[in-house]
Write a protein that holds these residues in place. Structure first.
Motif, PDB file in Angstrom:
ATOM      1  N   LYS A 195       0.834  -1.215   0.000  1.00  0.00           N
ATOM      2  CA  LYS A 195       0.000   0.000   0.000  1.00  0.00           C
ATOM      3  C   LYS A 195       0.862   1.256   0.000  1.00  0.00           C
ATOM      4  N   THR A 229      -7.475  -2.596   1.426  1.00  0.00           N
ATOM      5  CA  THR A 229      -8.895  -2.236   1.520  1.00  0.00           C
ATOM      6  C   THR A 229      -9.291  -1.014   0.701  1.00  0.00           C
ATOM      7  N   THR A 230      -8.351  -0.151   0.347  1.00  0.00           N
ATOM      8  CA  THR A 230      -8.726   1.048  -0.408  1.00  0.00           C
ATOM      9  C   THR A 230      -8.994   0.689  -1.865  1.00  0.00           C
ATOM     10  N   THR A 233      -5.978   0.952  -4.444  1.00  0.00           N
ATOM     11  CA  THR A 233      -4.966  -0.089  -4.253  1.00  0.00           C
ATOM     12  C   THR A 233      -5.500  -1.436  -4.704  1.00  0.00           C
TER      13      THR A 233
END
Length: 453
Positions: A195, A229-230, A233
């Protein structure tokens, strides 16, 4: 032999590391030699070396670079000939010259902007102790290490609670392939670092280069995938994942939960995670915990009383990492106080790290829990009845008693269900197979285990 640059290195470390930790782990270090681009340091015991590699590799490497004015490769040489005592804190003297162990490089040269973590030299198949809770996962990992990219095992999604050995097993695949197929480009990376790399690439407007770098590798191991989780990404990882799988490159993912329980992950990603093989690693049972402790003790050449090993195995239940932490704490206290390791010392250390305010796990408690949850009386469980609900409850009681009490199978069969050794083995195998095949049943067993704990 003294060396002014090494003394300067120790001063730098003393300023960056808490005093107690520095005194415990760095004062035993001695300067060995410096040749070309390699600095050799001498340690009196193997577990000291392992502690430094596992917890202080980066600050040591930085301090060496600052003190010596160059980026040196650091090697450890274990040498117990310098007056090691015969107390329980000392390791046995090995025959012949001990093999040096290096602090692994902290980055890969190409491309230099993607600094990747080095694999611990301890994360190997040889150091991974097999038990019932990880047998299937280890077998799959060995198969991948022998032939990466097989469709049946690609991707390999490995999940389980923290500290059960997921990272160790995944890294062992990379370590084995580095030995057997060194031409393969393998990347092992924690999700948090992935990330961070992507965020930096985005700021520098280099997303395409970032994705291309990962699409050109041969094996990708992403540790703790649940942290991706984003949305952006995930999108980048989606393109990487798709490309690698399409061209037959191996993908290995670890997670603390199964794909079905991952939160904040796009469905298209979850579908792909399930397209290979999904395997769970459970918390180690008493037998595996004892085996892990004994393996570490043998590897480090330590002398620890059997009653201490049994006490730790019975009372430290949560993870392999915690077991190793207890041993490290014992050794640190023994070194600092120059004393033998005893059961009272162990009880004090375990009490600080583990909540021992729990009821003893006995066959009687397990029988009552199974009886309550299966709605079958204890008398029926211990009877000769062959009714299906009774047989299933009996098998489950034997399985849980073997897993949690530390009794032998013969003792479990006799105390829990008034059965012989062969019946106990059959019961354990039946329940274990059903847990693997039936999610509803597995959840039911986990609920009973939760109530017992």
């Amino acid at each position: 032999m003294s060396n002014p640059q090494w003394l300067r290195c120790l001063q730098i470390l003393a300023e960056k590391i808490p005093e107690k930790e520095f005194q415990t782990w760095f004062t035993p270090l001695r300067f060995g030699s410096i040749k070309a681009d390699t600095l050799t340091l001498v340690v009196p015991r193997r577990f000291v070396m392992e502690r430094i590699i596992g917890h202080y590799a980066q600050p040591l490497q930085l301090a060496v670079s600052e003190a010596f004015g160059a980026s040196l490769r650091v090697l450890f040489q274990v040498d117990e000939s310098d007056g090691a005592t015969t107390s329980a804190s000392s390791a046995s003297v090995s025959k012949g010259a001990p093999a040096p162990v290096a602090i692994p490089s902290q980055s890969v040269p190409e491309p230099s902007r993607y600094n990747l973590p080095a694999l611990s030299p301890l994360f190997t198949f040889e150091n991974f102790i097999e038990g019932r809770s990880n047998k299937l996962a280890r077998a799959i990992a060995l198969s991948i290490a022998a032939e990466p990219g097989k469709p049946a095992f690609n991707p390999f999604f490995l999940y389980g609670p923290s500290g059960v050995g997921k990272t160790h097993l995944a890294a062992a695949i990379a370590t084995r392939l580095a030995e057997t197929q060194p031409a393969l480009r393998t990347v092992f990376i924690p999700a948090q670092l992935f990330k961070q790399q992507f965020a930096e690439a985005t700021i520098a407007n280099r997303q395409s280069q970032f994705i291309r770098f990962y699409q050109e590798i041969d094996l990708l191991i992403l540790d703790d995938v649940q942290e991706i989780t984003t949305a952006k990404t995930q999108q980048a990882f989606f393109h990487i994942f798709n490309h690698l799988q399409l061209i037959g490159k191996q993908i290995i993912l670890t997670s603390d939960t199964s794909p079905a329980q991952l939160q904040g992950m796009e469905e298209r990603m979850l579908t792909r995670f399930r397209s290979g093989i999904v395997t769970e690693m459970e918390q180690p049972d008493v037998k595996l915990r004892r085996d892990i402790l004994q393996a570490k003790i043998r590897r480090d050449g330590l002398r620890i009383p059997r009653e201490v090993v049994d006490y730790i195995a019975q009372n430290v239940e949560s993870s392999v990492r915690e077991l190793q932490g207890i041993i490290n704490s014992l050794m640190a206290y023994a070194v600092m106080d120059d004393c033998e390791i005893t059961l009272p010392m162990t009880e004090r250390i375990v009490a600080r790290a583990v909540n021992l305010q729990k009821r003893e796990m006995t066959p009687e408690r397990i029988l009552r829990a199974v009886s309550d949850n299966c709605h079958v009386s204890v008398r029926d469980i211990q009877s000769s009845s062959r009714k299906r609900p009774v047989v299933e409850a009996r098998q489950l009681a034997i399985y849980l008693a073997q897993k949690y009490t530390g009794l032998s199978l013969a003792q479990v069969g006799r105390l829990v269900a008034r059965r012989d050794h062969s019946t106990a083995i059959h019961s354990c195998n039946q329940v274990a197979a059903r847990i693997q095949a039936d999610r509803t049943f597995r959840n039911f067993v986990e609920e009973i285990e939760g109530s017992l704990k």
